[in-house]
Design a protein around this motif. Structure first.
Motif, mmCIF file in Angstrom:
data_model
loop_
_atom_site.group_PDB
_atom_site.id
_atom_site.type_symbol
_atom_site.label_atom_id
_atom_site.label_comp_id
_atom_site.label_asym_id
_atom_site.label_seq_id
_atom_site.Cartn_x
_atom_site.Cartn_y
_atom_site.Cartn_z
ATOM 1 N N ARG A 1 -31.147 5.696 -1.848
ATOM 2 C CA ARG A 1 -31.353 6.371 -3.139
ATOM 3 C C ARG A 1 -30.844 5.512 -4.294
ATOM 4 O O ARG A 1 -31.527 5.361 -5.318
ATOM 5 C CB ARG A 1 -30.627 7.710 -3.138
ATOM 6 C CG ARG A 1 -30.727 8.491 -4.453
ATOM 7 C CD ARG A 1 -29.639 9.530 -4.524
ATOM 8 N NE ARG A 1 -28.300 8.912 -4.430
ATOM 9 C CZ ARG A 1 -27.206 9.558 -4.062
ATOM 10 N NH1 ARG A 1 -27.254 10.833 -3.737
ATOM 11 N NH2 ARG A 1 -26.037 8.920 -4.016
ATOM 12 N N ASP A 2 -29.669 4.933 -4.137
ATOM 13 C CA ASP A 2 -29.105 4.102 -5.196
ATOM 14 C C ASP A 2 -29.982 2.880 -5.464
ATOM 15 O O ASP A 2 -30.146 2.448 -6.617
ATOM 16 C CB ASP A 2 -27.687 3.664 -4.838
ATOM 17 C CG ASP A 2 -26.711 4.837 -4.788
ATOM 18 O OD1 ASP A 2 -27.054 5.929 -5.303
ATOM 19 O OD2 ASP A 2 -25.616 4.663 -4.221
ATOM 20 N N THR B 1 -42.487 7.254 0.961
ATOM 21 C CA THR B 1 -42.788 8.155 2.068
ATOM 22 C C THR B 1 -41.912 7.768 3.256
ATOM 23 O O THR B 1 -41.579 6.586 3.414
ATOM 24 C CB THR B 1 -44.280 8.089 2.433
ATOM 25 O OG1 THR B 1 -44.613 9.129 3.362
ATOM 26 C CG2 THR B 1 -44.674 6.750 3.012
ATOM 27 N N PRO B 2 -41.471 8.714 4.077
ATOM 28 C CA PRO B 2 -40.522 8.382 5.154
ATOM 29 C C PRO B 2 -41.185 7.716 6.349
ATOM 30 O O PRO B 2 -42.406 7.736 6.519
ATOM 31 C CB PRO B 2 -39.948 9.744 5.537
ATOM 32 C CG PRO B 2 -41.013 10.713 5.183
ATOM 33 C CD PRO B 2 -41.713 10.157 3.975
ATOM 34 N N GLY B 3 -40.329 7.124 7.191
ATOM 35 C CA GLY B 3 -40.763 6.582 8.464
ATOM 36 C C GLY B 3 -39.979 7.200 9.603
ATOM 37 O O GLY B 3 -39.140 8.091 9.405
ATOM 38 N N ASN B 4 -40.228 6.734 10.803
ATOM 39 C CA ASN B 4 -39.595 7.328 11.979
ATOM 40 C C ASN B 4 -38.073 7.141 11.967
ATOM 41 O O ASN B 4 -37.336 7.961 12.519
ATOM 42 C CB ASN B 4 -40.179 6.753 13.258
ATOM 43 C CG ASN B 4 -40.204 5.241 13.291
ATOM 44 O OD1 ASN B 4 -41.052 4.628 12.630
ATOM 45 N ND2 ASN B 4 -39.294 4.624 14.035
ATOM 46 N N PRO C 1 -36.060 17.599 10.893
ATOM 47 C CA PRO C 1 -35.894 16.143 10.978
ATOM 48 C C PRO C 1 -35.814 15.419 9.646
ATOM 49 O O PRO C 1 -35.225 14.339 9.568
ATOM 50 C CB PRO C 1 -37.114 15.699 11.775
ATOM 51 C CG PRO C 1 -38.118 16.795 11.605
ATOM 52 C CD PRO C 1 -37.310 18.053 11.520
ATOM 53 N N PHE C 2 -36.404 15.988 8.593
ATOM 54 C CA PHE C 2 -36.409 15.275 7.316
ATOM 55 C C PHE C 2 -35.648 16.026 6.229
ATOM 56 O O PHE C 2 -35.835 15.766 5.039
ATOM 57 C CB PHE C 2 -37.850 14.978 6.889
ATOM 58 C CG PHE C 2 -38.546 14.063 7.865
ATOM 59 C CD1 PHE C 2 -38.276 12.710 7.865
ATOM 60 C CD2 PHE C 2 -39.425 14.581 8.811
ATOM 61 C CE1 PHE C 2 -38.876 11.864 8.789
ATOM 62 C CE2 PHE C 2 -40.033 13.743 9.735
ATOM 63 C CZ PHE C 2 -39.757 12.380 9.723
ATOM 64 N N SER C 3 -34.749 16.928 6.630
ATOM 65 C CA SER C 3 -33.981 17.674 5.627
ATOM 66 C C SER C 3 -33.035 16.755 4.854
ATOM 67 O O SER C 3 -32.866 16.912 3.632
ATOM 68 C CB SER C 3 -33.205 18.816 6.291
ATOM 69 O OG SER C 3 -32.292 18.319 7.254
ATOM 70 N N GLY D 1 -36.191 12.672 -1.574
ATOM 71 C CA GLY D 1 -37.290 13.397 -2.213
ATOM 72 C C GLY D 1 -38.235 13.983 -1.182
ATOM 73 O O GLY D 1 -37.924 14.032 0.010
ATOM 74 N N PRO D 2 -39.412 14.442 -1.606
ATOM 75 C CA PRO D 2 -40.348 15.104 -0.697
ATOM 76 C C PRO D 2 -40.701 14.232 0.504
ATOM 77 O O PRO D 2 -40.932 13.032 0.364
ATOM 78 C CB PRO D 2 -41.574 15.358 -1.577
ATOM 79 C CG PRO D 2 -41.051 15.374 -2.969
ATOM 80 C CD PRO D 2 -39.923 14.385 -2.985
ATOM 81 N N ALA D 3 -40.747 14.852 1.680
ATOM 82 C CA ALA D 3 -41.000 14.097 2.903
ATOM 83 C C ALA D 3 -42.434 14.211 3.395
ATOM 84 O O ALA D 3 -42.993 13.244 3.913
ATOM 85 C CB ALA D 3 -40.045 14.561 4.009
ATOM 86 N N TRP D 4 -43.039 15.375 3.270
ATOM 87 C CA TRP D 4 -44.309 15.592 3.965
ATOM 88 C C TRP D 4 -45.533 15.212 3.147
ATOM 89 O O TRP D 4 -46.562 14.849 3.691
ATOM 90 C CB TRP D 4 -44.398 17.039 4.450
ATOM 91 C CG TRP D 4 -43.466 17.256 5.588
ATOM 92 C CD1 TRP D 4 -42.256 17.879 5.567
ATOM 93 C CD2 TRP D 4 -43.628 16.766 6.928
ATOM 94 N NE1 TRP D 4 -41.651 17.811 6.798
ATOM 95 C CE2 TRP D 4 -42.470 17.147 7.653
ATOM 96 C CE3 TRP D 4 -44.634 16.047 7.572
ATOM 97 C CZ2 TRP D 4 -42.312 16.824 9.001
ATOM 98 C CZ3 TRP D 4 -44.464 15.740 8.916
ATOM 99 C CH2 TRP D 4 -43.317 16.127 9.618
#
Length: 261
Positions: A54-55, A67-70, A85-87, A94-97
């Motif tokens: 984040r920083d 966007t997230p990864g595994n 899993p992405f909480s 930020g938003p994961a899905w």
């Protein structure tokens, strides 16, 4: 001219710090129109790693989309991994899905192809659902027809030729076909830690898969790298910039023909 920076697989906790700092300085000195981060911003999704990510994101020129990864689902907190899993990612990054960005030149639909758990042994591989594809196409279709149309996700929907690892995305080939038929220009991904650019073999073959290298120490045959993408009416040029140990240098450039209508 549209300029996009694509960075991926920083893996905070295993980041290549000099390369990350140099890439950040380059983007600050000459901001692109958009920064895309295609997943695996952390090593194990520990809180400290997510806070470091984040920083770092806050230092990048805006706008950006991540966007997230595994690796962005907790590896060690099993209950959380199974049920939320992405909480952590959503609380800190930020938003994961689903993510989106639109401006006066381009539109992006971000998709999460990672899962906390799957009905197979290797949970690091990707999935994409028909609902995710429909949502992304709806976002893209809502933009003017003249806009550059991008999809951002972590796992390559089809495999990189001679790649150092596989993504084996469930639903990936069908999604690549659907995006080709929807006239998406680029589908940008990470995961394999090596850059590539190739057309999907569907529709007019003017929808391109573009993969990004890693800014971590987890190299797989290519030095730490990121992509600079330049788009004009005639072509899309993808330049992979690799870290020499003291500076970024052009490693390889792909020139991709744009569709005419």
């Amino acid at each position: 001219m549209i300029r996009i920076a694509q960075l991926s697989d920083i893996h905070f906790g295993d980041e290549n710090l000099p390369a990350v700092e140099a890439a950040t300085a380059l983007l600050q000195s000459d901001p692109p129109d958009l920064v895309l981060v295609t997943g695996d911003v952390t090593r194990f999704a520990e809180v400290g790693e997510l806070e470091a990510a984040r920083d770092w994101l806050e230092q990048l020129p805006r706008p950006w989309l991540v966007t997230p990864g595994n690796h962005d689902a907790p590896y060690l907190a099993w209950i959380e991994r199974l049920f939320a899993p992405f909480s952590r990612f959503e609380r800190i990054i930020g938003p994961a899905w689903s993510q989106s960005h639109i401006d006066d030149q381009l539109v992006v639909a971000g998709i999460n192809t990672a899962r906390g758990a799957q009905w197979r042994l290797n949970w690091s591989k990707g999935q994409i659902s028909r609902d995710q594809v429909r949502t992304a196409v709806s976002i893209l279709d809502g933009a003017p027809a003249t806009h550059l149309r991008l999809v951002a996700l972590h796992h390559p929907l089809t495999e990189m030729i001679a790649g150092p690892m596989t993504a084996k995305v469930w639903g990936g080939r069908d999604a690549a076909r659907a995006f080709s038929e929807a006239k998406v220009d680029l589908v940008l991904s990470g995961h394999v830690h090596a850059p590539f650019a190739l057309p999907y073999p569907f529709a007019d073959e003017r929808t391109y898969a573009v993969g990004c290298g890693t800014l971590s120490v987890r190299e797989r045959g290519v030095a730490a790298s990121f992509n600079m993408i330049e788009v004009d009416p005639e072509a899309i040029r993808v330049k992979a910039m690799t870290w020499s140990g003291s500076q970024f240098e052009a490693y390889r450039t792909w020139s991709l023909d744009r569709r005419r209508s």
